[in-house]
Write a protein that holds these residues in place. Sequence first.
Motif, PDB file in Angstrom:
ATOM      1  N   ILE A 203      38.758  25.347  33.251  1.00  0.00           N
ATOM      2  CA  ILE A 203      38.766  23.970  32.749  1.00  0.00           C
ATOM      3  C   ILE A 203      37.542  23.686  31.884  1.00  0.00           C
ATOM      4  O   ILE A 203      37.629  22.984  30.881  1.00  0.00           O
ATOM      5  CB  ILE A 203      38.851  22.975  33.935  1.00  0.00           C
ATOM      6  N   SER A 204      36.393  24.278  32.233  1.00  0.00           N
ATOM      7  CA  SER A 204      35.189  24.021  31.438  1.00  0.00           C
ATOM      8  C   SER A 204      35.149  24.880  30.178  1.00  0.00           C
ATOM      9  O   SER A 204      34.164  24.849  29.444  1.00  0.00           O
ATOM     10  CB  SER A 204      33.955  24.289  32.285  1.00  0.00           C
ATOM     11  N   ARG A 205      36.196  25.669  29.936  1.00  0.00           N
ATOM     12  CA  ARG A 205      36.266  26.539  28.742  1.00  0.00           C
ATOM     13  C   ARG A 205      35.010  27.398  28.603  1.00  0.00           C
ATOM     14  O   ARG A 205      34.449  27.542  27.526  1.00  0.00           O
ATOM     15  CB  ARG A 205      36.422  25.719  27.462  1.00  0.00           C
ATOM     16  N   THR A 206      34.551  27.928  29.729  1.00  0.00           N
ATOM     17  CA  THR A 206      33.321  28.722  29.740  1.00  0.00           C
ATOM     18  C   THR A 206      33.411  29.877  28.754  1.00  0.00           C
ATOM     19  O   THR A 206      34.382  30.638  28.759  1.00  0.00           O
ATOM     20  CB  THR A 206      33.098  29.276  31.158  1.00  0.00           C
ATOM     21  N   GLN A 207      32.353  29.999  27.947  1.00  0.00           N
ATOM     22  CA  GLN A 207      32.431  30.982  26.867  1.00  0.00           C
ATOM     23  C   GLN A 207      32.668  32.413  27.359  1.00  0.00           C
ATOM     24  O   GLN A 207      33.460  33.161  26.781  1.00  0.00           O
ATOM     25  CB  GLN A 207      31.172  30.937  26.026  1.00  0.00           C
ATOM     26  N   ALA A 208      31.985  32.782  28.442  1.00  0.00           N
ATOM     27  CA  ALA A 208      32.122  34.153  28.948  1.00  0.00           C
ATOM     28  C   ALA A 208      33.584  34.469  29.274  1.00  0.00           C
ATOM     29  O   ALA A 208      34.035  35.605  29.126  1.00  0.00           O
ATOM     30  CB  ALA A 208      31.250  34.337  30.185  1.00  0.00           C
ATOM     31  N   LEU A 209      34.327  33.442  29.711  1.00  0.00           N
ATOM     32  CA  LEU A 209      35.747  33.670  30.003  1.00  0.00           C
ATOM     33  C   LEU A 209      36.567  33.671  28.715  1.00  0.00           C
ATOM     34  O   LEU A 209      37.486  34.475  28.548  1.00  0.00           O
ATOM     35  CB  LEU A 209      36.272  32.598  30.974  1.00  0.00           C
ATOM     36  N   MET A 210      36.239  32.768  27.797  1.00  0.00           N
ATOM     37  CA  MET A 210      37.012  32.673  26.557  1.00  0.00           C
ATOM     38  C   MET A 210      36.962  34.000  25.776  1.00  0.00           C
ATOM     39  O   MET A 210      37.915  34.377  25.100  1.00  0.00           O
ATOM     40  CB  MET A 210      36.508  31.516  25.683  1.00  0.00           C
ATOM     41  N   LEU A 211      35.836  34.710  25.881  1.00  0.00           N
ATOM     42  CA  LEU A 211      35.728  36.017  25.212  1.00  0.00           C
ATOM     43  C   LEU A 211      36.747  37.008  25.759  1.00  0.00           C
ATOM     44  O   LEU A 211      37.227  37.878  25.056  1.00  0.00           O
ATOM     45  CB  LEU A 211      34.322  36.592  25.428  1.00  0.00           C
ATOM     46  N   HIS A 212      37.066  36.863  27.060  1.00  0.00           N
ATOM     47  CA  HIS A 212      37.963  37.824  27.713  1.00  0.00           C
ATOM     48  C   HIS A 212      39.322  37.212  28.016  1.00  0.00           C
ATOM     49  O   HIS A 212      40.026  37.684  28.901  1.00  0.00           O
ATOM     50  CB  HIS A 212      37.329  38.308  29.025  1.00  0.00           C
ATOM     51  N   ILE A 213      39.662  36.139  27.288  1.00  0.00           N
ATOM     52  CA  ILE A 213      40.842  35.363  27.686  1.00  0.00           C
ATOM     53  C   ILE A 213      42.110  36.212  27.660  1.00  0.00           C
ATOM     54  O   ILE A 213      42.968  36.100  28.547  1.00  0.00           O
ATOM     55  CB  ILE A 213      40.985  34.079  26.816  1.00  0.00           C
ATOM     56  N   ASP A 214      42.239  37.089  26.669  1.00  0.00           N
ATOM     57  CA  ASP A 214      43.476  37.869  26.579  1.00  0.00           C
ATOM     58  C   ASP A 214      43.600  38.844  27.743  1.00  0.00           C
ATOM     59  O   ASP A 214      44.676  38.994  28.340  1.00  0.00           O
ATOM     60  CB  ASP A 214      43.537  38.620  25.247  1.00  0.00           C
ATOM     61  N   SER A 215      42.471  39.463  28.083  1.00  0.00           N
ATOM     62  CA  SER A 215      42.520  40.396  29.204  1.00  0.00           C
ATOM     63  C   SER A 215      42.787  39.634  30.508  1.00  0.00           C
ATOM     64  O   SER A 215      43.501  40.115  31.389  1.00  0.00           O
ATOM     65  CB  SER A 215      41.221  41.209  29.225  1.00  0.00           C
ATOM     66  N   PHE A 216      42.240  38.419  30.621  1.00  0.00           N
ATOM     67  CA  PHE A 216      42.482  37.590  31.813  1.00  0.00           C
ATOM     68  C   PHE A 216      43.980  37.284  31.940  1.00  0.00           C
ATOM     69  O   PHE A 216      44.595  37.493  32.990  1.00  0.00           O
ATOM     70  CB  PHE A 216      41.658  36.299  31.697  1.00  0.00           C
ATOM     71  N   ILE A 217      44.573  36.828  30.846  1.00  0.00           N
ATOM     72  CA  ILE A 217      45.997  36.446  30.902  1.00  0.00           C
ATOM     73  C   ILE A 217      46.865  37.672  31.203  1.00  0.00           C
ATOM     74  O   ILE A 217      47.793  37.611  32.016  1.00  0.00           O
ATOM     75  CB  ILE A 217      46.408  35.763  29.576  1.00  0.00           C
ATOM     76  N   GLU A 218      46.521  38.789  30.575  1.00  0.00           N
ATOM     77  CA  GLU A 218      47.262  40.025  30.814  1.00  0.00           C
ATOM     78  C   GLU A 218      47.202  40.414  32.302  1.00  0.00           C
ATOM     79  O   GLU A 218      48.205  40.771  32.912  1.00  0.00           O
ATOM     80  CB  GLU A 218      46.598  41.118  29.977  1.00  0.00           C
ATOM     81  N   ASN A 219      45.988  40.323  32.871  1.00  0.00           N
ATOM     82  CA  ASN A 219      45.818  40.636  34.290  1.00  0.00           C
ATOM     83  C   ASN A 219      46.579  39.670  35.195  1.00  0.00           C
ATOM     84  O   ASN A 219      47.079  40.051  36.251  1.00  0.00           O
ATOM     85  CB  ASN A 219      44.334  40.628  34.662  1.00  0.00           C
ATOM     86  N   LEU A 220      46.636  38.410  34.777  1.00  0.00           N
ATOM     87  CA  LEU A 220      47.404  37.426  35.564  1.00  0.00           C
ATOM     88  C   LEU A 220      48.866  37.832  35.602  1.00  0.00           C
ATOM     89  O   LEU A 220      49.515  37.813  36.656  1.00  0.00           O
ATOM     90  CB  LEU A 220      47.290  36.031  34.951  1.00  0.00           C
ATOM     91  N   PHE A 221      49.408  38.163  34.418  1.00  0.00           N
ATOM     92  CA  PHE A 221      50.817  38.552  34.355  1.00  0.00           C
ATOM     93  C   PHE A 221      51.084  39.750  35.259  1.00  0.00           C
ATOM     94  O   PHE A 221      52.123  39.838  35.912  1.00  0.00           O
ATOM     95  CB  PHE A 221      51.229  38.879  32.913  1.00  0.00           C
ATOM     96  N   ALA A 222      50.108  40.671  35.317  1.00  0.00           N
ATOM     97  CA  ALA A 222      50.294  41.862  36.153  1.00  0.00           C
ATOM     98  C   ALA A 222      50.408  41.484  37.628  1.00  0.00           C
ATOM     99  O   ALA A 222      51.034  42.188  38.418  1.00  0.00           O
ATOM    100  CB  ALA A 222      49.127  42.821  35.937  1.00  0.00           C
ATOM    101  N   LEU A 223      49.806  40.337  37.998  1.00  0.00           N
ATOM    102  CA  LEU A 223      49.828  39.922  39.411  1.00  0.00           C
ATOM    103  C   LEU A 223      51.010  39.010  39.729  1.00  0.00           C
ATOM    104  O   LEU A 223      51.134  38.515  40.842  1.00  0.00           O
ATOM    105  CB  LEU A 223      48.542  39.161  39.749  1.00  0.00           C
ATOM    106  N   ALA A 224      51.845  38.759  38.723  1.00  0.00           N
ATOM    107  CA  ALA A 224      52.881  37.738  38.883  1.00  0.00           C
ATOM    108  C   ALA A 224      53.734  37.949  40.129  1.00  0.00           C
ATOM    109  O   ALA A 224      54.095  37.009  40.821  1.00  0.00           O
ATOM    110  CB  ALA A 224      53.770  37.713  37.638  1.00  0.00           C
ATOM    111  N   GLY A 225      54.059  39.220  40.450  1.00  0.00           N
ATOM    112  CA  GLY A 225      54.957  39.437  41.577  1.00  0.00           C
ATOM    113  C   GLY A 225      54.230  39.821  42.854  1.00  0.00           C
ATOM    114  O   GLY A 225      54.828  40.387  43.766  1.00  0.00           O
ATOM    115  N   ASP A 226      52.931  39.543  42.931  1.00  0.00           N
ATOM    116  CA  ASP A 226      52.116  39.976  44.075  1.00  0.00           C
ATOM    117  C   ASP A 226      52.752  39.582  45.402  1.00  0.00           C
ATOM    118  O   ASP A 226      53.298  38.491  45.542  1.00  0.00           O
ATOM    119  CB  ASP A 226      50.719  39.363  43.973  1.00  0.00           C
TER     120      ASP A 226
END
Length: 890
Positions: A203-226
Amino acid sequence: MEYEWKPDEQGLQQILQLLKESQSPDTTIQRTVQQKLEQLNQYPDFNNYLIFVLTKLKSEDEPTRSLSGLILKNNVKAHFQNFPNGVTDFIKSECLNNIGDASPLIRATVGILITTIASKGELQNWPDLLPKLCSLLDSEDYNTCEGAFGALQKICEDSAEILDSDVLDRPLNIMIPKFLQFFKHSSPKIRSHAVACVNQFIISRTQALMLHIDSFIENLFALAGDEEPEVRKNVCRALVMLLEVRMDRLLPHMHNIVEYMLQRTQDNDENVALEACEFWLTLADQPICKDVLIRHLPKLIPVLVNGMKYSDIDIILLKGDVEEDETIPDSEQDIRPRFHRSRTVAQQHDEDGIEEEDDDDDEMDDDDTISDWNLRKCSAAALDVLANVYRDELLPHILPLLKELLFHREWVVKESGILVLGAIAEGCMQGMIPYLPELIPHLIQCLSDKKALVRSITCWTLSRYAHWVVSQPPDTYLKPLMTELLKRILDSNKRVQEAACSAFATLEEEACTELVPYLAYILDTLVFAFSKYQHKNLLILYDAIGTLADSVGHHLNKPEYIQMLMPPLIQKWNMLKDEDKDLFPLLECLSSVATALQSGFLPYCEPVYQRCVNLVQKTLAQAMLNNAQPDQYEAPDKDFMIVALDLLSGLAEGLGGNIEQLVARSNILTLMYQCMQDKMPEVRQSSFALLGDLTKACFQHVKPCIADFMPILGTNLNPEFISVCNNATWAIGEISIQMGIEMQPYIPMVLHQLVEIINRPNTPKTLLENTAITIGRLGYVCPQEVAPMLQQFIRPWCTSLRNIRDNEEKDSAFRGICTMISVNPSGVIQDFIFFCDAVASWISPKDDLRDMFCKILHGFKNQVGDENWRRFSDQFPLPLKERLAAFYGV
């Protein structure tokens, strides 16, 4: 060197004894333990004992060790700055050495302790904390890894802001990539921690996360069926937040995300389903919602509707099988704190009554005793917002379902259908109208269903259609609905009583004077409910009575009605102590009743007036003591004073000149002088409303204080505090009418602020209208002082007053503007079309005001000549042209 500390055996036994006793169910024992623990804080090494029990005394049982850690946590919160250095260091090293304890409870307790120390500003003073925890994540030992992650998750929750600042040299640049690696960890608990940690920074759009946003989203999708519900829940939560923050990154995958969220909204784990259901609520706020969801509606709507059924557990918690409970007293924790809405002075509009800025009273609060927010409520809220997005396009997906649900044999299904019907009321009203002649009678029948939960939801749904009911001939639906709702107010089930009372208040607001023929019947019921209701519903009953008074106004002022209504109200009034918060709703209710009854309230006004003045005086006295010696005297609850000031306003408005003697015999003006300078905006807001009402009712008592009051009013013309500013503005206008030419010395204190406010962008309508009226009134009494500024305010002045009804305030304001135009005609030249439009908004001005309008319009026309006037008036919209020609012959 390592800090060496050994406990004294006797001291240790004493503390263990205390820890054991504090787990006793007996509250007296607990209180004694509390006191002893407080005393032990005087010994510098008391906290060493506590950490020792938590981390080293493995022979003790876990609850006792954990409790020792929690007491230490409270001491850190309260006294950390007084801990000796050695103690602090010992605690820190013990925490880090034991974050991997074999017991999950102890690990969690150590984690809580670590984050409490960290949030005491100690992240700076504990430089090896984050590096150490991050390196422990790589430990081969599961307990160590899990404990360190648990602690990091708590630190991310509590200290997100400082983690993303230069103060610590931006540790997130290392931490976030590290967390992302653990999304694929073999342990579900660790995966869950990892997602939860990163989620803190979306929510705070932290820069350190925004740099890795694509890898974050990709990793989320990988966990979709956890397979772990906690992981699925955190994935859903992340996607919901990303909707608000990084829609751009989700858009390419939107189709799949929607499909996924559809599955998750039906997850077997209710917590996962609830997180997923939030997705629809958040998406509905996004401009792209309509296009994105349209193709998914056939699947989505049935899922939401299905989520609106009570679960079996809900029914058990709600005691859904207990039909009659009206004789069982309420438990005090069931009664929510109420918030008093302080008085705000507003103008009447042409459309209908006063425009409410915040009209969200009819939220779905039909089952507030279950954990407040649940899948049922979230599904209903989502359906409500989607109905507002799609309007009638939603109906083809809903109507077939509704037919099945509303007439279903099983009450749980039927109940959910009635909730659906209420949820779509606002968004789909137009498209529902053809079905209402059939549905409303069916719902009125459901009001006498044998299941209490069906009766209560039906009350709510009917209230959502009250506007339509009132628009039909009264005998068709209003009368039968009112008759049945009044029976439900006297239901033997408390939840139904509550729902019926709230629904009836909504009906009153919509029906207003349509209720007058039934007043005796309505009062009969409401007064009977007084003797019947338990605590919680009494508070709602006050509201229904107050709303009735607001809705029918002076029609309530008949001796037989007063005889019915006042004795029970005054009886409650006499029973309640000055410290009892139940006074709030009762005072609000009496304020409405006093305003409606006007002279009819005279026999009751003296004791009510006296008590209000006392409440204000008591609160101010307590506040002064608290300011002088905060450790000796606690701060007062200022709501008592605010509600009392508001009831005094109601009395002044209702009794008018009759209040004069009460004011003369009391020190209310001295008290108001203090209230107007209170730190709390709501206190100032209410005192300015009272000032305006007393100015109208008995100015002879206010006048001697004007020199003291005006500078305070001037400093409160600050639109940061909308309601304070609004009421101060209104009071200045009322004072100027009474002062006449004597207002002159005070104009410099207020005029510049008022002109600035009327020209501010995004100023709320109510404030603009009151500002315009007050500027007009100042110009009416002191035209020479105000007219030179005419050009700076004439345009917004005209546009803000064209929509309000003809009334006294509008009349005096327009007289002021006309007087100023005659003093400074050049000030209006370039905005004359706006003036013409404002003049045309009058339906029936008084004759002399109409003559003023005529004079100005013809004066302008003669000055520019016929040819120019024709060119000028050709820019007018047709209705304006016709109206000016018909009324003023130009």
